[in-house]
Design a protein around this motif. Structure first.
Motif, PDB file in Angstrom:
ATOM      1  N   ILE A 296     -18.921  55.076 -87.416  1.00  0.00           N
ATOM      2  CA  ILE A 296     -18.993  54.809 -85.967  1.00  0.00           C
ATOM      3  C   ILE A 296     -20.098  55.557 -85.237  1.00  0.00           C
ATOM      4  CG2 ILE A 296     -16.533  54.247 -85.867  1.00  0.00           C
ATOM      5  CD1 ILE A 296     -16.064  57.016 -84.592  1.00  0.00           C
ATOM      6  N   SER A 297     -21.009  56.243 -85.920  1.00  0.00           N
ATOM      7  CA  SER A 297     -22.022  57.038 -85.215  1.00  0.00           C
ATOM      8  C   SER A 297     -22.944  56.184 -84.355  1.00  0.00           C
ATOM      9  CB  SER A 297     -22.847  57.862 -86.213  1.00  0.00           C
ATOM     10  OG  SER A 297     -23.571  57.018 -87.091  1.00  0.00           O
ATOM     11  N   ASP A 298     -23.113  54.923 -84.681  1.00  0.00           N
ATOM     12  CA  ASP A 298     -23.983  54.061 -83.883  1.00  0.00           C
ATOM     13  C   ASP A 298     -23.343  53.656 -82.555  1.00  0.00           C
ATOM     14  OD1 ASP A 298     -22.106  52.566 -85.362  1.00  0.00           O
ATOM     15  OD2 ASP A 298     -23.308  50.738 -85.195  1.00  0.00           O
ATOM     16  N   LEU A 299     -22.075  54.041 -82.355  1.00  0.00           N
ATOM     17  CA  LEU A 299     -21.361  53.698 -81.127  1.00  0.00           C
ATOM     18  C   LEU A 299     -21.158  54.906 -80.207  1.00  0.00           C
ATOM     19  CD1 LEU A 299     -18.633  51.354 -82.669  1.00  0.00           C
ATOM     20  CD2 LEU A 299     -20.905  50.751 -81.833  1.00  0.00           C
ATOM     21  N   GLU A 300     -21.859  55.996 -80.490  1.00  0.00           N
ATOM     22  CA  GLU A 300     -21.678  57.209 -79.694  1.00  0.00           C
ATOM     23  C   GLU A 300     -22.143  57.055 -78.251  1.00  0.00           C
ATOM     24  OE1 GLU A 300     -23.313  60.633 -81.628  1.00  0.00           O
ATOM     25  OE2 GLU A 300     -22.126  60.350 -83.443  1.00  0.00           O
ATOM     26  N   VAL A 301     -22.902  56.031 -77.955  1.00  0.00           N
ATOM     27  CA  VAL A 301     -23.379  55.794 -76.598  1.00  0.00           C
ATOM     28  C   VAL A 301     -22.238  55.422 -75.650  1.00  0.00           C
ATOM     29  CG1 VAL A 301     -23.837  53.339 -76.982  1.00  0.00           C
ATOM     30  CG2 VAL A 301     -25.136  54.576 -75.245  1.00  0.00           C
ATOM     31  N   LEU A 302     -21.124  54.950 -76.174  1.00  0.00           N
ATOM     32  CA  LEU A 302     -19.991  54.546 -75.346  1.00  0.00           C
ATOM     33  C   LEU A 302     -19.360  55.771 -74.682  1.00  0.00           C
ATOM     34  CD1 LEU A 302     -18.378  52.030 -77.863  1.00  0.00           C
ATOM     35  CD2 LEU A 302     -19.979  51.537 -76.006  1.00  0.00           C
ATOM     36  N   GLU A 303     -19.058  55.660 -73.381  1.00  0.00           N
ATOM     37  CA  GLU A 303     -18.564  56.800 -72.615  1.00  0.00           C
ATOM     38  C   GLU A 303     -17.145  56.569 -72.133  1.00  0.00           C
ATOM     39  OE1 GLU A 303     -21.343  57.367 -69.463  1.00  0.00           O
ATOM     40  OE2 GLU A 303     -22.886  58.255 -70.757  1.00  0.00           O
ATOM     41  N   SER A 304     -16.426  57.663 -71.936  1.00  0.00           N
ATOM     42  CA  SER A 304     -15.047  57.602 -71.461  1.00  0.00           C
ATOM     43  C   SER A 304     -14.978  56.875 -70.123  1.00  0.00           C
ATOM     44  CB  SER A 304     -14.490  59.011 -71.319  1.00  0.00           C
ATOM     45  OG  SER A 304     -13.125  58.976 -70.954  1.00  0.00           O
ATOM     46  N   GLY A 305     -13.998  55.991 -69.988  1.00  0.00           N
ATOM     47  CA  GLY A 305     -13.821  55.242 -68.758  1.00  0.00           C
ATOM     48  C   GLY A 305     -14.621  53.953 -68.694  1.00  0.00           C
ATOM     49  N   ARG A 306     -15.372  53.640 -69.731  1.00  0.00           N
ATOM     50  CA  ARG A 306     -16.164  52.402 -69.746  1.00  0.00           C
ATOM     51  C   ARG A 306     -15.237  51.200 -69.685  1.00  0.00           C
ATOM     52  NH1 ARG A 306     -18.746  48.425 -72.682  1.00  0.00           N
ATOM     53  NH2 ARG A 306     -21.020  48.369 -72.428  1.00  0.00           N
TER      54      ARG A 306
ATOM     55  N   TYR B  28      -9.041  61.200 -81.763  1.00  0.00           N
ATOM     56  CA  TYR B  28     -10.136  61.255 -80.795  1.00  0.00           C
ATOM     57  C   TYR B  28     -11.481  61.421 -81.504  1.00  0.00           C
ATOM     58  CZ  TYR B  28      -6.653  61.674 -77.086  1.00  0.00           C
ATOM     59  OH  TYR B  28      -5.612  61.444 -76.227  1.00  0.00           O
ATOM     60  N   HIS B  29     -12.534  61.176 -80.737  1.00  0.00           N
ATOM     61  CA  HIS B  29     -13.890  61.202 -81.272  1.00  0.00           C
ATOM     62  C   HIS B  29     -14.270  62.605 -81.735  1.00  0.00           C
ATOM     63  CE1 HIS B  29     -18.190  60.254 -81.577  1.00  0.00           C
ATOM     64  NE2 HIS B  29     -17.828  58.982 -81.529  1.00  0.00           N
ATOM     65  N   TYR B  30     -15.120  62.693 -82.752  1.00  0.00           N
ATOM     66  CA  TYR B  30     -15.527  63.976 -83.310  1.00  0.00           C
ATOM     67  C   TYR B  30     -16.589  64.670 -82.469  1.00  0.00           C
ATOM     68  CZ  TYR B  30     -19.160  60.829 -85.094  1.00  0.00           C
ATOM     69  OH  TYR B  30     -20.136  59.874 -85.201  1.00  0.00           O
ATOM     70  N   ALA B  31     -17.416  63.907 -81.737  1.00  0.00           N
ATOM     71  CA  ALA B  31     -18.556  64.498 -81.022  1.00  0.00           C
ATOM     72  C   ALA B  31     -18.322  64.626 -79.527  1.00  0.00           C
ATOM     73  CB  ALA B  31     -19.819  63.662 -81.263  1.00  0.00           C
ATOM     74  N   THR B  32     -17.505  63.761 -78.957  1.00  0.00           N
ATOM     75  CA  THR B  32     -17.260  63.727 -77.523  1.00  0.00           C
ATOM     76  C   THR B  32     -15.766  63.745 -77.270  1.00  0.00           C
ATOM     77  OG1 THR B  32     -19.235  62.342 -77.302  1.00  0.00           O
ATOM     78  CG2 THR B  32     -17.789  62.485 -75.394  1.00  0.00           C
ATOM     79  N   ALA B  33     -15.357  64.417 -76.214  1.00  0.00           N
ATOM     80  CA  ALA B  33     -13.931  64.477 -75.873  1.00  0.00           C
ATOM     81  C   ALA B  33     -13.529  63.160 -75.216  1.00  0.00           C
ATOM     82  CB  ALA B  33     -13.652  65.658 -74.948  1.00  0.00           C
ATOM     83  N   ARG B  34     -13.380  62.147 -76.043  1.00  0.00           N
ATOM     84  CA  ARG B  34     -12.970  60.837 -75.531  1.00  0.00           C
ATOM     85  C   ARG B  34     -12.133  60.097 -76.560  1.00  0.00           C
ATOM     86  NH1 ARG B  34     -15.410  56.493 -77.933  1.00  0.00           N
ATOM     87  NH2 ARG B  34     -17.577  56.614 -78.676  1.00  0.00           N
ATOM     88  N   SER B  35     -11.433  59.076 -76.046  1.00  0.00           N
ATOM     89  CA  SER B  35     -10.665  58.197 -76.919  1.00  0.00           C
ATOM     90  C   SER B  35     -11.602  57.279 -77.685  1.00  0.00           C
ATOM     91  CB  SER B  35      -9.700  57.344 -76.087  1.00  0.00           C
ATOM     92  OG  SER B  35      -8.792  58.127 -75.360  1.00  0.00           O
ATOM     93  N   LEU B  36     -11.087  56.685 -78.728  1.00  0.00           N
ATOM     94  CA  LEU B  36     -11.832  55.677 -79.465  1.00  0.00           C
ATOM     95  C   LEU B  36     -11.600  54.311 -78.835  1.00  0.00           C
ATOM     96  CD1 LEU B  36     -11.138  56.635 -83.190  1.00  0.00           C
ATOM     97  CD2 LEU B  36     -12.971  57.445 -81.685  1.00  0.00           C
TER      98      LEU B  36
END
Length: 455
Positions: free
Chosen positions: A257-267, A375-383
């Motif tokens: 899923i590293s190519d999807l790291e651009v997605l942000e919480s609340g999107r 939860y995501h490994y790099a950002t404090a957000r849900s998947l």
């Protein structure tokens, strides 16, 4: 990037087998037909489709799961309804009797209490399991696959189930617990697989063999972080496989899923243009994107409250609630009150699985049906649902949806459309695991057909 093992993953079986030059006509494989009972979103069907099978039907009681199934298998007959009713049962049997293979994962609610009953199949709570057995008995396919929770093998009922599924000796059975992570799925997920083949075909049901990575690798906590380690010197080669982004035999969360790291919480948007994403960074990501158009679906990201973000920022990648300090285990960290409280002022057992973070260098935790299961490994957000699907090995063109009708529907599980999408993927059999099983089924059934053609 070109994966070294990628070329063979989604290929259909050869259309013919050329044996020795004996003067006999060439044996031509036909595309074996599959019906999927208790299909849900269609994980088993997707895996069998990828292995070259023709999916001719799928059934489920949940209209939302059936909407997903129908959208992804438009050539199949999608049957919505309770298999215990005569009308639905008759409709299922109509298509099942044309199938070479029946697959499914019937809920089996009472196997742990079998000692209180004479037979597992007679317990009224296991009526769906009984329907699966009776459908196989009525349709008599060449082979069948039944999957269930691995705990069934440990509760004293395995022999009962094998006896039920033998259909009075008409089928030979093999049963084995398989972990999806050993078959290129970036998630540990154990399922008990029953493989039955009709005895008159005179072939043995053999299970696929995987990488064995789950018994050879693990996470180790070092001070404030976690690292991936091999369990012995002999296992160092499997660690090399894990780290190789071109190797599809064992896959990490970041490779998924590293190519999807651009997605942000609340999107809120459910789709994103491919041009907005990073290029594939692994063979696995290339594989998942195969056949995708210009748009990726199921990419909305749930919002999180401040308490959850504060706790997740204190949990390292690969960690969980055990990494929280006593101060962070207080039920409410702010004036915001959310979710149930147990009266202790502290987090309860229900929260323990809600603070798990993926490790980028390891396959994922076992997903459940809720967005907060990991939860995501790099950002404090849900998947996102798409990231759930990636960790389950659903290809990106597989779109998860719900029945467009609002309100209560027969078979609909409460919780709303967003929860339904997570539940559908969280409950599914990983397609890459299903594909590995399907290839063994293909070998077994086609070898029997080949032998029959030579006689």
């Amino acid at each position: 990037m070109t994966g070294v093992h990628q070329h063979a993953l989604f290929e259909t079986p050869s259309s013919q087998h050329e044996g020795p030059s004996t003067g006999k006509a060439k044996f031509r494989k036909r595309r074996l037909k599959v019906v999927d009972l208790f299909a849900g979103a269609g994980g088993l069907s997707q895996g069998f489709h990828q292995a070259g099978f023709q999916i001719i039907g799928g059934s489920d009681h949940d209209p939302d799961a059936c909407a997903t199934y129908a959208g992804n298998f438009p050539q199949a007959r999608t049957i919505v309804g309770d298999i215990r009713t005569k009308a639905t049962r008759d409709e299922i049997l109509d298509v099942a009797r044309r199938a070479d293979v029946i697959v499914g994962g019937p809920p089996c609610q009472a196997f742990s209490q079998v000692r209180n009953h004479s037979r597992l199949i007679d317990d009224p709570r296991n009526s769906l399991y009984r329907e699966f057995v009776q459908t196989v008995d009525s349709a008599r396919p060449a082979a069948f696959i039944m999957e269930n929770v691995p705990g069934m093998a440990q509760m004293g009922v395995l022999e009962q189930v094998k006896q039920d599924l033998s259909i009075s000796g008409a089928y030979d059975l093999n049963a084995q617990v398989l972990d999806a992570a050993n078959f290129g799925v970036p998630q540990t997920r154990k399922r008990l697989i029953f493989f039955g083949v009709r005895r008159d075909l005179e072939v043995s049901p053999l299970m696929p063999t995987g990488s064995g990575a789950t018994s050879r690798l693990g996470l180790r906590r070092d001070a404030q972080s976690y690292s991936v380690v091999s369990r012995s010197v002999e296992d160092l080669t499997i660690l090399d496989h894990l780290r190789d982004t071109n190797d599809l035999s064992v896959v990490t969360a970041a490779q998924a899923i590293s190519d999807l790291e651009v997605l942000e919480s609340g999107r809120r948007a459910e789709s994103i243009e491919i041009a907005e994403l990073a290029e594939p960074q692994s063979a696995y990501q290339e594989l998942m994107r195969r056949g995708l158009s210009d748009e990726l679906m199921n990419v909305s990201v749930p919002r999180m409250n401040a308490d959850t973000v504060q706790r997740l920022n204190a949990v390292p990648a690969g960690g969980n609630h055990r990494d929280l300090t006593d101060e962070l285990r207080v039920r409410y960290l702010s004036d915001q009150r959310w979710g149930p409280a147990n009266g202790s002022g502290q987090l309860g057992r229900a929260h323990y699985y809600a603070y798990r973070r993926l490790h980028p260098g390891m396959w994922g935790w076992t997903l459940n049906t809720k967005a907060d299961s990991v939860y995501h490994y790099a950002t404090a957000r849900s998947l996102t649902v798409r990231e759930f699907a990636r960790l389950q090995s659903f290809p990106d063109h597989f779109v998860v949806t719900t029945d467009p009708r609002r309100g209560e529907l027969t078979g609909r599980i409460s919780g709303g459309a967003a929860h339904s999408r997570y539940r559908q993927i969280g409950n599914a059999v990983p397609p890459l695991l299903a594909m590995a099983i399907a290839r063994e089924v293909s070998k077994v059934v086609n070898s029997a057909l080949h032998r029959a053609a030579d006689q």
